[in-house]
Every structure is written in structure tokens, then in C-alpha cells.
Design a protein around this motif. Structure first.
Motif, PDB file in Angstrom:
ATOM      1  N   ARG A  55       0.802  -1.574  -0.352  1.00 37.50           N
ATOM      2  CA  ARG A  55      -0.035   0.021  -0.051  1.00 37.50           C
ATOM      3  C   ARG A  55       0.674   1.362   0.661  1.00 37.50           C
ATOM      4  O   ARG A  55       0.510   2.700  -0.906  1.00 37.50           O
ATOM      5  N   PRO A  56       1.844   1.512   0.471  1.00 36.10           N
ATOM      6  CA  PRO A  56       2.556   2.386   0.948  1.00 36.10           C
ATOM      7  C   PRO A  56       3.275   3.078  -0.600  1.00 36.10           C
ATOM      8  O   PRO A  56       3.309   3.960  -0.874  1.00 36.10           O
ATOM      9  N   ALA A  57       3.454   1.517  -1.985  1.00 36.54           N
ATOM     10  CA  ALA A  57       4.403   2.368  -2.975  1.00 36.54           C
ATOM     11  C   ALA A  57       2.444   2.379  -3.960  1.00 36.54           C
ATOM     12  O   ALA A  57       3.091   3.839  -4.362  1.00 36.54           O
ATOM     13  N   VAL A  58       1.668   1.940  -3.245  1.00 35.66           N
ATOM     14  CA  VAL A  58       0.456   2.763  -4.365  1.00 35.66           C
ATOM     15  C   VAL A  58      -0.013   4.225  -4.280  1.00 35.66           C
ATOM     16  O   VAL A  58       0.002   4.800  -4.846  1.00 35.66           O
ATOM     17  N   ARG A  59       0.375   4.382  -2.733  1.00 35.72           N
ATOM     18  CA  ARG A  59      -0.215   5.957  -2.343  1.00 35.72           C
ATOM     19  C   ARG A  59       0.542   6.300  -2.571  1.00 35.72           C
ATOM     20  O   ARG A  59       0.849   8.210  -3.113  1.00 35.72           O
ATOM     21  N   GLN A  60       2.145   5.983  -2.640  1.00 39.62           N
ATOM     22  CA  GLN A  60       3.121   6.968  -3.050  1.00 39.62           C
ATOM     23  C   GLN A  60       3.763   7.584  -4.737  1.00 39.62           C
ATOM     24  O   GLN A  60       3.272   8.547  -5.086  1.00 39.62           O
ATOM     25  N   LEU A  61       2.251   6.610  -5.794  1.00 37.42           N
ATOM     26  CA  LEU A  61       2.848   6.584  -6.931  1.00 37.42           C
ATOM     27  C   LEU A  61       1.387   7.037  -7.554  1.00 37.42           C
ATOM     28  O   LEU A  61       1.279   8.198  -8.108  1.00 37.42           O
ATOM     29  N   LEU A  62       0.320   7.367  -6.067  1.00 42.41           N
ATOM     30  CA  LEU A  62      -0.531   8.129  -6.513  1.00 42.41           C
ATOM     31  C   LEU A  62      -0.366   9.754  -5.906  1.00 42.41           C
ATOM     32  O   LEU A  62      -1.093  11.439  -6.199  1.00 42.41           O
ATOM     33  N   GLY A  63       1.139  10.346  -5.467  1.00 39.12           N
ATOM     34  CA  GLY A  63       1.215  11.097  -4.652  1.00 39.12           C
ATOM     35  C   GLY A  63       0.884  11.351  -3.368  1.00 39.12           C
ATOM     36  O   GLY A  63       1.512  12.995  -2.396  1.00 39.12           O
ATOM     37  N   ARG A  64       0.379  11.035  -3.278  1.00 44.74           N
ATOM     38  CA  ARG A  64      -0.162  11.174  -1.165  1.00 44.74           C
ATOM     39  C   ARG A  64       0.574  10.113  -0.048  1.00 44.74           C
ATOM     40  O   ARG A  64       0.703  10.186   1.274  1.00 44.74           O
ATOM     41  N   GLY A  65       1.866   9.669  -0.793  1.00 45.59           N
ATOM     42  CA  GLY A  65       2.960   9.092  -0.183  1.00 45.59           C
ATOM     43  C   GLY A  65       3.302   9.716   1.416  1.00 45.59           C
ATOM     44  O   GLY A  65       4.624   9.196   1.855  1.00 45.59           O
ATOM     45  N   SER A  66       3.858  10.751   0.403  1.00 44.93           N
ATOM     46  CA  SER A  66       5.299  11.598   0.703  1.00 44.93           C
ATOM     47  C   SER A  66       4.506  12.504   1.836  1.00 44.93           C
ATOM     48  O   SER A  66       3.847  13.463   1.612  1.00 44.93           O
ATOM     49  N   SER A  67       5.338  12.834   2.859  1.00 47.09           N
ATOM     50  CA  SER A  67       5.192  13.807   3.807  1.00 47.09           C
ATOM     51  C   SER A  67       5.504  15.063   3.482  1.00 47.09           C
ATOM     52  O   SER A  67       4.915  16.012   4.151  1.00 47.09           O
ATOM     53  N   SER A  68       6.333  14.978   2.645  1.00 46.24           N
ATOM     54  CA  SER A  68       6.246  17.121   1.770  1.00 46.24           C
ATOM     55  C   SER A  68       5.930  17.026   0.789  1.00 46.24           C
ATOM     56  O   SER A  68       5.837  16.072   0.176  1.00 46.24           O
ATOM     57  N   GLN A  69       5.192  18.522   0.356  1.00 48.26           N
ATOM     58  CA  GLN A  69       4.956  18.386  -1.151  1.00 48.26           C
ATOM     59  C   GLN A  69       6.124  18.873  -1.665  1.00 48.26           C
ATOM     60  O   GLN A  69       6.114  18.540  -3.172  1.00 48.26           O
ATOM     61  N   SER A  70       7.325  19.282  -1.807  1.00 50.68           N
ATOM     62  CA  SER A  70       8.493  19.440  -2.388  1.00 50.68           C
ATOM     63  C   SER A  70       9.201  17.648  -3.052  1.00 50.68           C
ATOM     64  O   SER A  70       9.383  17.758  -3.751  1.00 50.68           O
ATOM     65  N   ASP A  71       8.794  16.452  -2.418  1.00 56.90           N
ATOM     66  CA  ASP A  71       8.924  15.327  -2.259  1.00 56.90           C
ATOM     67  C   ASP A  71       8.341  14.162  -3.075  1.00 56.90           C
ATOM     68  O   ASP A  71       8.593  14.159  -3.740  1.00 56.90           O
ATOM     69  N   THR A  72       7.380  15.271  -4.096  1.00 53.91           N
ATOM     70  CA  THR A  72       5.918  14.926  -5.233  1.00 53.91           C
ATOM     71  C   THR A  72       6.142  15.761  -5.680  1.00 53.91           C
ATOM     72  O   THR A  72       6.210  16.895  -6.068  1.00 53.91           O
ATOM     73  N   SER A  73       6.398  15.183  -6.998  1.00 52.96           N
ATOM     74  CA  SER A  73       6.807  14.653  -7.994  1.00 52.96           C
ATOM     75  C   SER A  73       5.474  14.986  -9.050  1.00 52.96           C
ATOM     76  O   SER A  73       4.460  14.330  -8.780  1.00 52.96           O
ATOM     77  N   GLY A  74       4.698  15.586  -9.663  1.00 55.19           N
ATOM     78  CA  GLY A  74       3.797  16.466 -10.694  1.00 55.19           C
ATOM     79  C   GLY A  74       3.305  14.978 -11.567  1.00 55.19           C
ATOM     80  O   GLY A  74       2.242  14.768 -12.409  1.00 55.19           O
ATOM     81  N   TRP A  75       4.590  14.665 -12.330  1.00 60.42           N
ATOM     82  CA  TRP A  75       4.510  13.033 -13.173  1.00 60.42           C
ATOM     83  C   TRP A  75       4.192  12.489 -12.286  1.00 60.42           C
ATOM     84  O   TRP A  75       5.676  11.848 -12.098  1.00 60.42           O
ATOM     85  N   TRP A  76       3.389  11.596 -13.009  1.00 58.19           N
ATOM     86  CA  TRP A  76       3.059  10.087 -12.506  1.00 58.19           C
ATOM     87  C   TRP A  76       4.247   9.225 -12.573  1.00 58.19           C
ATOM     88  O   TRP A  76       3.953   8.232 -11.657  1.00 58.19           O
ATOM     89  N   LEU A  77       4.797   8.862 -13.863  1.00 61.39           N
ATOM     90  CA  LEU A  77       5.627   8.532 -14.160  1.00 61.39           C
ATOM     91  C   LEU A  77       6.873   8.977 -13.025  1.00 61.39           C
ATOM     92  O   LEU A  77       7.641   7.478 -12.933  1.00 61.39           O
ATOM     93  N   ALA A  91       8.637   5.172  -5.085  1.00 66.16           N
ATOM     94  CA  ALA A  91       7.997   3.891  -4.831  1.00 66.16           C
ATOM     95  C   ALA A  91       8.627   2.976  -4.509  1.00 66.16           C
ATOM     96  O   ALA A  91       8.149   2.161  -3.949  1.00 66.16           O
ATOM     97  N   LEU A  92       8.622   2.271  -5.270  1.00 59.51           N
ATOM     98  CA  LEU A  92       9.998   0.863  -5.850  1.00 59.51           C
ATOM     99  C   LEU A  92      11.447   0.847  -5.136  1.00 59.51           C
ATOM    100  O   LEU A  92      11.768  -0.619  -5.452  1.00 59.51           O
ATOM    101  N   GLU A  93      11.986   1.835  -4.139  1.00 58.44           N
ATOM    102  CA  GLU A  93      12.707   1.789  -4.437  1.00 58.44           C
ATOM    103  C   GLU A  93      13.740   0.989  -3.285  1.00 58.44           C
ATOM    104  O   GLU A  93      14.855   0.361  -3.356  1.00 58.44           O
ATOM    105  N   ASP A  94      12.961   0.457  -2.013  1.00 57.85           N
ATOM    106  CA  ASP A  94      12.798  -0.686  -1.314  1.00 57.85           C
ATOM    107  C   ASP A  94      13.203  -1.812  -1.859  1.00 57.85           C
ATOM    108  O   ASP A  94      13.973  -2.989  -1.459  1.00 57.85           O
TER     109      ASP A  94
END
Length: 145
Positions: free
Chosen positions: A53-75, A81-84
Motif C-alpha cells: 500500500r505505501p508504494a501505491v500511495r506514493q505513486l498516487l502522490g499521497r505517500g510523501s510527507s512533504s509536497q516538495s518530494d511529490t513529483s507532478g508527473w506520475w511516471l 515507490a519501488l526503491e525498497d
């Protein structure tokens, strides 16, 4: 390396390969809607297997704690999201998969029955070939770590 880590790496490679393929197919408009939906479902299932679930949330742009960590481009959000879960097996799946896409694209150009084959196949073929070579470098590098 445990079986779980191997499976997570394979799933991570499949997810990245699927999302890259989805992006390329959307850009060149070379697939039907049902094919695009199938690739999206397979990629998302692999993402869930690899990162949960954390990877899915990060892909959707909701998993990051700060807005600067979230890219506007889904790819661009797929890799973090899969780094671990990323390992040598993921590099292997990505390299072989990209070369497979390249060969298939060029094969489609060669065997196209009409006079004007779709130019998008050439673009997908060359992009996949170059990305496969780049991925090969990471695969070789990970073998010597």
C-alpha cells in the motif's frame, strides 16, 4: 537473498516495465483501450506485490510527507515507490523486457502489411533499445557490488 526479496525484485521490475510500456503506448497511440487497461492492471498488481500500500500511495502522490518530494508527473513517482524492493532481479527484468519491447517494435515495422507502417513503432523501438542499454549498465554494476 531470500525468496521473498527475489519475488519482490521481480515484481518491481515488472511494475516499472509495465508503467514505462504504458507511457510509451499512450504517447504513440499504438494500442487499444483494452490493451492499455490490461497493462495498467498488471503493472499495478506488480506494484502492490513489490511495495504494498505505501508504494501505491506514493505513486498516487499521497505517500510523501512533504509536497516538495511529490513529483507532478506520475511516471517519475514509480521509481521512489519501488526503491525498497529494487534489486538485481528487477534490473534483469527491466533490461530483458525493454529489449523485448524493442525487438517486437522493430519486428512489427518489418512485418507491417501496409505501405506506411506506424512511425510510433520506430520511436518505441529506439527508446526501448536505448533504455535497455542503460538498464544493462545498472545490471552489470549491481553484479559487482
Amino acid at each position: 537473498m531470500s525468496i521473498g526479496n527475489i519475488l519482490r525484485g521481480l515484481a518491481a521490475g515488472i511494475a516499472v516495465l509495465g508503467y514505462v510500456s504504458l507511457f510509451l503506448l499512450l504517447q504513440v497511440q499504438a494500442a487499444t483501450v483494452s490493451a492499455l487497461a490490461g497493462v495498467a492492471v498488471l503493472s499495478t498488481a506488480a506494484l502492490v506485490i513489490a511495495g504494498g500500500r505505501p508504494a501505491v500511495r506514493q505513486l498516487l502522490g499521497r505517500g510523501s510527507s512533504s509536497q516538495s518530494d511529490t513529483s507532478g508527473w506520475w511516471l517519475a513517482r514509480v521509481e521512489p515507490a519501488l526503491e525498497d524492493a529494487w534489486n538485481t532481479y528487477a534490473d534483469l527484468v527491466l533490461t530483458v523486457g525493454l529489449w523485448g519491447i524493442s525487438i517486437t517494435s522493430f519486428g512489427g515495422l518489418i512485418t507491417y502489411p501496409g505501405d506506411n507502417p506506424p512511425f510510433g513503432l520506430a520511436i518505441v523501438g529506439f527508446l526501448s533499445m536505448v533504455c535497455g542499454l542503460i538498464s544493462l549498465g545498472f545490471l552489470i554494476d549491481s553484479r559487482y557490488e
